[in-house]
Design a protein around this motif. Structure first.
Motif, mmCIF file in Angstrom:
data_model
loop_
_atom_site.group_PDB
_atom_site.id
_atom_site.type_symbol
_atom_site.label_atom_id
_atom_site.label_comp_id
_atom_site.label_asym_id
_atom_site.label_seq_id
_atom_site.Cartn_x
_atom_site.Cartn_y
_atom_site.Cartn_z
ATOM 1 N N CYS A 1 -7.652 -7.998 13.379
ATOM 2 C CA CYS A 1 -8.467 -8.258 12.200
ATOM 3 C C CYS A 1 -7.602 -8.081 10.951
ATOM 4 O O CYS A 1 -6.898 -7.076 10.823
ATOM 5 C CB CYS A 1 -9.663 -7.318 12.145
ATOM 6 N N VAL A 2 -7.668 -9.058 10.053
ATOM 7 C CA VAL A 2 -6.770 -9.058 8.898
ATOM 8 C C VAL A 2 -7.572 -9.259 7.618
ATOM 9 O O VAL A 2 -8.682 -9.808 7.634
ATOM 10 C CB VAL A 2 -5.715 -10.190 9.026
ATOM 11 N N PRO A 3 -7.027 -8.834 6.485
ATOM 12 C CA PRO A 3 -7.684 -9.110 5.202
ATOM 13 C C PRO A 3 -7.517 -10.572 4.818
ATOM 14 O O PRO A 3 -6.730 -11.309 5.423
ATOM 15 C CB PRO A 3 -6.936 -8.190 4.230
ATOM 16 N N PRO B 1 -5.714 -7.487 -7.782
ATOM 17 C CA PRO B 1 -5.062 -6.369 -8.475
ATOM 18 C C PRO B 1 -5.147 -5.120 -7.609
ATOM 19 O O PRO B 1 -6.197 -4.830 -7.025
ATOM 20 C CB PRO B 1 -5.863 -6.229 -9.772
ATOM 21 N N ASP B 2 -4.048 -4.406 -7.502
ATOM 22 C CA ASP B 2 -4.018 -3.273 -6.582
ATOM 23 C C ASP B 2 -5.027 -2.214 -6.993
ATOM 24 O O ASP B 2 -5.136 -1.849 -8.166
ATOM 25 C CB ASP B 2 -2.620 -2.667 -6.509
ATOM 26 N N SER B 3 -5.741 -1.696 -6.001
ATOM 27 C CA SER B 3 -6.839 -0.770 -6.276
ATOM 28 C C SER B 3 -6.361 0.559 -6.847
ATOM 29 O O SER B 3 -7.144 1.275 -7.472
ATOM 30 C CB SER B 3 -7.639 -0.516 -4.999
ATOM 31 N N PRO C 1 -10.114 -2.653 -1.747
ATOM 32 C CA PRO C 1 -10.234 -1.273 -2.242
ATOM 33 C C PRO C 1 -9.570 -0.228 -1.371
ATOM 34 O O PRO C 1 -9.251 0.863 -1.853
ATOM 35 C CB PRO C 1 -11.747 -1.059 -2.324
ATOM 36 N N ASN C 2 -9.351 -0.525 -0.069
ATOM 37 C CA ASN C 2 -8.755 0.451 0.848
ATOM 38 C C ASN C 2 -7.373 0.015 1.313
ATOM 39 O O ASN C 2 -7.038 0.121 2.480
ATOM 40 C CB ASN C 2 -9.682 0.688 2.043
ATOM 41 N N ALA D 1 -10.291 -3.837 4.768
ATOM 42 C CA ALA D 1 -11.170 -4.980 4.545
ATOM 43 C C ALA D 1 -11.104 -5.433 3.094
ATOM 44 O O ALA D 1 -10.879 -4.638 2.179
ATOM 45 C CB ALA D 1 -12.604 -4.608 4.917
ATOM 46 N N SER D 2 -11.317 -6.734 2.890
ATOM 47 C CA SER D 2 -11.416 -7.292 1.553
ATOM 48 C C SER D 2 -12.847 -7.126 1.046
ATOM 49 O O SER D 2 -13.786 -6.953 1.828
ATOM 50 C CB SER D 2 -11.026 -8.766 1.568
#
Length: 608
Positions: free
Chosen positions: A73-75, A171-173, A83-84, A89-90
């Motif tokens: 399973c991939v984003p 954008p990085d969380s 967020p993680n 997960a996206s």
């Protein structure tokens, strides 16, 4: 006002309020969508390798992943938010939910640009988009008209320069949410400041990129980069890859209302199409968003390919290129360093600087010893000075050093002050690196957040790359190079804002504010009609450079970065509007250019 970029990749809300998920996976037999806690659903296979599912259950905030052939399973590679971190997960983002309050903003002309480059994570103690917003008053008062953010696209771990990103739309969380980023941009516009973003289109980072599993057509073995196989921009199967990057550029400019992009290391982008991907991307922007407001496109290009830069009404052109040649000439004059790429500037650094001041590039087709005798560059003398972004320091030129030292630790303060006077008032576009304006002494070493075997390989490789430098030939010296994967290395780079109030930092800040105010008053109003003319060398560290303003005015600088005075061949003409020391005009009139001095003159008619 609502803004959302429509694209064939990733998530889009439909007019009926449903959510469309779409993935290009030409190498996969089946893609399943995992949405929140719902049962996974097989996505519908479309032509050309696309897979799609339209969901009535998904909503803003839903989490989702794609399963490849009942395996991993991939984003989403076009995720708007993860967020993680990049393996998680996206999140479904409703871009149109943000209510923009800057509808009147049309940007600023390129000639008004004063760039302030920063790294989000180390610019403030908090390291967030929101914390930058609290510094906008300070930046506006300084005289910056644009902030340029090092890449913010999703990267693995909690710290990175940003050039190992793998989720190019997210954008990085660690810096905040998409809305936090949008709020920063909106606030900058309310302060009259542009926001530019550094983007990386030449490679993906070594961790968290899953495209090779289901879309290997993204890559090609025909070309190679320092990071491995190249992005596939020029095969028969490359159109969707090209579209991915063009949409990425349009996405940042439209959905985030950014004012421009800086494209990293485009010399590592290979494309034999006509037009090539750089030209196609620029045209796509100029013919859409660029019609409505000022959009600025900047290149980093070691090839010094002047053909890409603005000249006339070319819609495929870029506003400017980072001028590494100018930096390297300044650096050799200030530090006398000659290792690495500085070797190409060590023979006559003052001549290289003079050519950069009035013609743009120092290398315009000449052979480069550092590059094993190959020719480098194209003629640039016919380009305007504003086609070049000049700097004494930036993230690369500090962080590419083994210890990440800033110039304030390497150069005599008198020489650095004289160089600052040239750089901030010369007609090319100036770029400051965060903290430079107060003489910050914190280093900016290379850092990242990898772990395990990859981290060890990067640490070993980082130290090995300096083995050919004289000082680091000794193993013990190399072991003192900061470990890029250690959290302490990242902490070293955080700016200490309290030092601004202490001497000599207070005096540096006053100088920068004074010079940028003078640039706004004297240089910027004349910049659109200014062209480089000629330079004259007086001594190993001293020269004069001239620019023509329109048809009947001249701008001239006299500078001496050395410890000995130099003799002039003639007295200056015009009015001195800035001198580095008192009575400098009198000394120049007597034929002497003192050590560590700089003076600017303006001649506006033949009677002066």
């Amino acid at each position: 006002m609502r803004r959302s970029h429509a694209m064939p990749f990733g998530v889009q809300f439909t007019p009926e309020g449903k959510v469309r998920f779409r993935l290009w996976a030409p190498a996969a037999r089946q893609i399943k969508l995992f949405l929140d806690d719902e049962e996974p659903v097989p996505m519908r296979a479309l032509e050309a390798g696309w897979h799609e599912w339209i969901s009535e259950l998904a909503q803003a905030g839903s989490r989702y992943r794609y399963q490849i052939d009942d395996g991993l399973c991939v984003p989403d590679p076009a995720s708007r938010y993860n967020p993680n971190d990049v393996h998680g997960a996206s999140e479904v983002i409703d871009a149109a939910a943000f209510d923009w309050q800057d509808s009147a903003w049309r940007g600023r002309p390129w000639e008004e640009t004063v760039i302030y480059e920063m790294h989000v994570g180390t610019f403030t103690p908090q390291g967030t988009f929101a914390a930058i917003e609290q510094k906008l008053d300070y930046l506006a008062e300084l005289g910056a008209t644009a902030i340029e953010l090092m890449p913010v696209a999703g990267f693995p771990g909690s710290r990175s320069w940003g050039y190992d990103g793998v989720l190019l739309f997210a954008p990085d969380s660690i810096y905040g949410s998409p809305n936090d980023f949008k709020h920063l941009i909106q606030s900058a516009h309310h302060h009259g400041m542009m926001v530019l973003l550094d983007v990386v289109y030449n490679h993906f980072g070594p961790e968290g990129n899953y495209l090779h599993l289901y879309a290997p057509q993204f890559f090609t073995e025909r070309h190679h980069t320092p990071w491995g196989t190249a992005i596939n921009f020029d095969s028969d199967e490359s159109q969707i890859v090209r579209d991915f990057y063009i949409h990425n550029a349009l996405y940042w400019l439209e959905e985030y209302h950014l004012d421009g992009l800086r494209l990293d290391a485009v010399h590592a982008i290979f494309d034999h199409h006509q037009p090539d991907i750089l030209e196609e991307l620029a045209r796509a922007i100029r013919e859409t968003i660029g019609v409505e407001r000022h959009i600025h496109l900047i290149l980093e290009n070691d090839h010094n390919a002047a053909r890409y830069l603005t000249h006339g009404q070319n819609k495929q052109a870029y506003n400017a290129q980072w001028n590494d040649d100018a930096h390297h000439a300044y650096h050799v004059l200030l530090t006398n360093e000659r290792d690495g790429y500085y070797a190409d500037y060590s023979d006559k650094p003052i001549h290289h600087l003079g050519r950069c001041l009035v013609e743009g590039f120092a290398y315009q087709g000449e052979t480069s010893a550092y590059r094993h005798g190959t020719s480098r560059g194209e003629p640039s003398a016919d380009l305007p000075p504003s086609a070049f972004v000049t700097f004494l320091q930036n993230h690369d030129q500090i962080g590419n050093r083994a210890l990440g030292e800033r110039l304030v630790r390497l150069a005599a303060p008198e020489a650095l002050r004289a160089a600052t006077i040239i750089f901030l008032l010369s007609p090319s576009i100036p770029l400051l690196f965060m903290g430079e304006e107060w003489g910050a002494r914190e280093p900016f070493p290379f850092f990242c957040g990898f772990k395990g075997e990859l981290a060890q390989a990067i640490t070993t490789g980082r130290r090995a790359e300096f083995a050919h430098f004289e000082y680091f030939r000794d193993f013990t010296a190399r072991e003192a190079i900061p470990d890029p994967c250690a959290s302490h290395t990242f902490d070293l780079a955080r700016l200490d804002w309290l030092k601004q109030k202490c001497s000599p930092h207070r005096e540096w800040l006053m100088l920068y504010r004074e010079l940028l105010a003078l640039r706004r008053q004297v240089i910027i109003p004349r910049l659109a009609i200014t062209h480089g003319d000629s330079y004259q060398v007086f001594a190993s560290h001293a020269l004069r450079a001239d620019w023509q303003i329109g048809s009947d005015a001249w701008l001239t600088v006299y500078v001496n970065l050395g410890a000995a005075s130099a003799d002039l061949t003639a007295a200056p003409s015009g009015r001195m509007f800035y001198g580095s020391v008192e009575n400098l005009d009198q000394q120049l009139s007597s034929g002497i250019l003192p050590a560590f001095s700089a003076a600017w003159y303006l001649l506006e008619d033949s009677n002066e």
